[in-house]
Design a protein around this motif. Structure first.
Motif, mmCIF file in Angstrom:
data_model
loop_
_atom_site.group_PDB
_atom_site.id
_atom_site.type_symbol
_atom_site.label_atom_id
_atom_site.label_comp_id
_atom_site.label_asym_id
_atom_site.label_seq_id
_atom_site.Cartn_x
_atom_site.Cartn_y
_atom_site.Cartn_z
ATOM 1 N N VAL A 1 0.818 -1.218 0.000
ATOM 2 C CA VAL A 1 0.000 0.000 0.000
ATOM 3 C C VAL A 1 0.851 1.266 0.000
ATOM 4 C CG1 VAL A 1 -1.754 1.301 1.287
ATOM 5 C CG2 VAL A 1 -1.953 -1.193 1.072
ATOM 6 N N ASP A 2 1.906 1.307 0.795
ATOM 7 C CA ASP A 2 2.713 2.523 0.887
ATOM 8 C C ASP A 2 3.895 2.544 -0.092
ATOM 9 O OD1 ASP A 2 4.444 0.754 2.093
ATOM 10 O OD2 ASP A 2 4.351 1.675 4.069
ATOM 11 N N LYS A 3 3.971 1.550 -0.956
ATOM 12 C CA LYS A 3 4.984 1.465 -2.027
ATOM 13 C C LYS A 3 6.416 1.568 -1.499
ATOM 14 C CE LYS A 3 2.069 3.112 -5.772
ATOM 15 N NZ LYS A 3 2.021 3.912 -6.983
ATOM 16 N N ASN A 4 6.684 0.915 -0.373
ATOM 17 C CA ASN A 4 8.037 0.975 0.183
ATOM 18 C C ASN A 4 8.852 -0.287 -0.088
ATOM 19 O OD1 ASN A 4 6.836 -0.793 1.930
ATOM 20 N ND2 ASN A 4 7.216 0.395 3.775
ATOM 21 N N GLY A 5 8.291 -1.217 -0.870
ATOM 22 C CA GLY A 5 9.051 -2.397 -1.266
ATOM 23 C C GLY A 5 8.841 -3.633 -0.418
ATOM 24 N N TYR A 6 8.010 -3.537 0.595
ATOM 25 C CA TYR A 6 7.676 -4.717 1.385
ATOM 26 C C TYR A 6 6.242 -4.588 1.911
ATOM 27 C CZ TYR A 6 9.003 -1.690 5.294
ATOM 28 O OH TYR A 6 9.112 -0.643 6.183
ATOM 29 N N ILE A 7 5.722 -5.727 2.356
ATOM 30 C CA ILE A 7 4.346 -5.789 2.855
ATOM 31 C C ILE A 7 4.383 -6.092 4.352
ATOM 32 C CG2 ILE A 7 2.170 -7.069 2.714
ATOM 33 C CD1 ILE A 7 2.892 -7.763 -0.176
ATOM 34 N N THR A 8 3.527 -5.408 5.081
ATOM 35 C CA THR A 8 3.356 -5.680 6.509
ATOM 36 C C THR A 8 1.999 -6.364 6.713
ATOM 37 O OG1 THR A 8 2.257 -3.568 6.924
ATOM 38 C CG2 THR A 8 4.683 -3.620 7.140
ATOM 39 N N LYS A 9 1.819 -6.913 7.892
ATOM 40 C CA LYS A 9 0.524 -7.535 8.200
ATOM 41 C C LYS A 9 -0.591 -6.492 8.123
ATOM 42 C CE LYS A 9 -2.023 -10.535 11.205
ATOM 43 N NZ LYS A 9 -2.266 -10.990 12.552
ATOM 44 N N ALA A 10 -0.310 -5.269 8.536
ATOM 45 C CA ALA A 10 -1.322 -4.204 8.474
ATOM 46 C C ALA A 10 -1.758 -3.953 7.028
ATOM 47 C CB ALA A 10 -0.783 -2.918 9.095
ATOM 48 N N GLU A 11 -0.828 -4.018 6.093
ATOM 49 C CA GLU A 11 -1.192 -3.835 4.679
ATOM 50 C C GLU A 11 -2.032 -5.007 4.180
ATOM 51 O OE1 GLU A 11 2.300 -1.109 2.745
ATOM 52 O OE2 GLU A 11 2.899 -3.101 3.466
ATOM 53 N N VAL A 12 -1.688 -6.220 4.609
ATOM 54 C CA VAL A 12 -2.504 -7.397 4.247
ATOM 55 C C VAL A 12 -3.919 -7.215 4.786
ATOM 56 C CG1 VAL A 12 -2.810 -9.887 4.634
ATOM 57 C CG2 VAL A 12 -0.558 -8.984 3.998
#
Length: 193
Positions: free
Chosen positions: A111-122
Motif C-alpha cells: 500500500v505505501d509502495k516501500n518495497g515490502y508488505i506488513t501484516k497491516a497492509e494485508v
C-alpha cells in the motif's frame, strides 16, 4: 482508416506496448480508439476508475478495492492512468504470466509502495477484497475466512511471519505460489453455488 488511428498513438508507445504485451498492433489501436472515446482527456481519474469497478461488482462495495487497484496501476504516481498504464494493467491482469500477475498482486498489497508488505497492509487489502463479496455470499465462506480479519490472519499465516515482520516480493510470490489457498485469498472470485 487504421493508419490514421495508429498515428494518433505514438509509434514509441505502440512499439513498447507490442513488446511488453500480447496485444497486436490492430488490437492496441482499437483499444486506443475506445480509450479516447471513453476518456477524451487521455487519462482515467480515480473516480472514473471506481465507476468502472462498480459496473464489474454491482452487488458489492467496490470503491476501496478500486482505489487500491488504481494506485497499483498508476506507476508514474500522477493521480491518473494514461493509455500506456491502462494497457499494461489490462495485459497484466488478463493475459500476463502468473509471475507478472503475482508481481502486480505484490504491488497491490504494498500500500505505501516501500518495497515490502506488513501484516497491516494485508489487513487493509483483505478489508477491501471482503467488501467485494456480496453480503448473501459471506455466510457461505469457511469459518476461518468469514471476516476480513480472519482472511488476513489466514493469508499472513501462509508466509510464516510474525505479526511485526515484513514480507518482500520474492517471499510473497513464493508463499502464494506454494499454497493454493493463499492464491485464492489474494483476490475475490464469486462463490459457485
Amino acid at each position: 482508416m487504421g493508419n490514421a488511428k495508429s498515428s494518433a498513438l505514438s509509434k514509441e508507445i505502440l512499439e513498447e506496448l507490442k513488446l511488453n504485451t500480447k496485444f497486436t498492433e490492430e488490437e492496441l489501436c482499437q483499444w486506443y480508439e475506445n480509450f479516447q472515446t471513453q476518456c477524451p482527456s487521455g487519462r482515467i481519474t480515480p473516480e472514473e476508475f471506481e465507476k468502472i469497478y462498480e459496473r464489474f461488482f454491482p452487488e458489492s462495495e467496490a470503491k476501496a478495492y478500486a482505489q487500491h487497484v488504481f494506485r497499483s496501476f498508476d506507476t508514474n504516481e500522477d493521480g491518473t492512468l494514461d493509455f500506456k498504464e491502462y494497457i499494461i494493467a489490462l495485459h497484466m491482469t488478463s493475459s500476463g504470466t502468473m509471475s507478472r500477475k503475482l508481481e502486480w498482486a505484490f504491488s497491490l498489497f504494498d500500500v505505501d509502495k516501500n518495497g515490502y508488505i506488513t501484516k497491516a497492509e494485508v489487513e487493509n487489502i483483505c478489508q477491501a477484497i471482503f467488501k467485494l463479496i456480496p453480503t448473501e455470499d459471506q455466510p457461505k465462506l469457511p469459518e476461518d475466512e468469514n471476516t476480513p480479519e480472519k482472511r488476513a490472519n489466514k493469508l499472513w499465516g501462509y508466509f510464516e511471519k510474525s505479526d511485526n515482520d515484513r514480507l518482500v516480493e520474492g517471499e510473497f510470490i513464493k508463499g502464494v505460489t506454494d499454497n493454493e489457498n493463499a492464491m485464492r485469498l489474494i483476490h475475490y472470485s464469486p462463490i459457485n453455488a
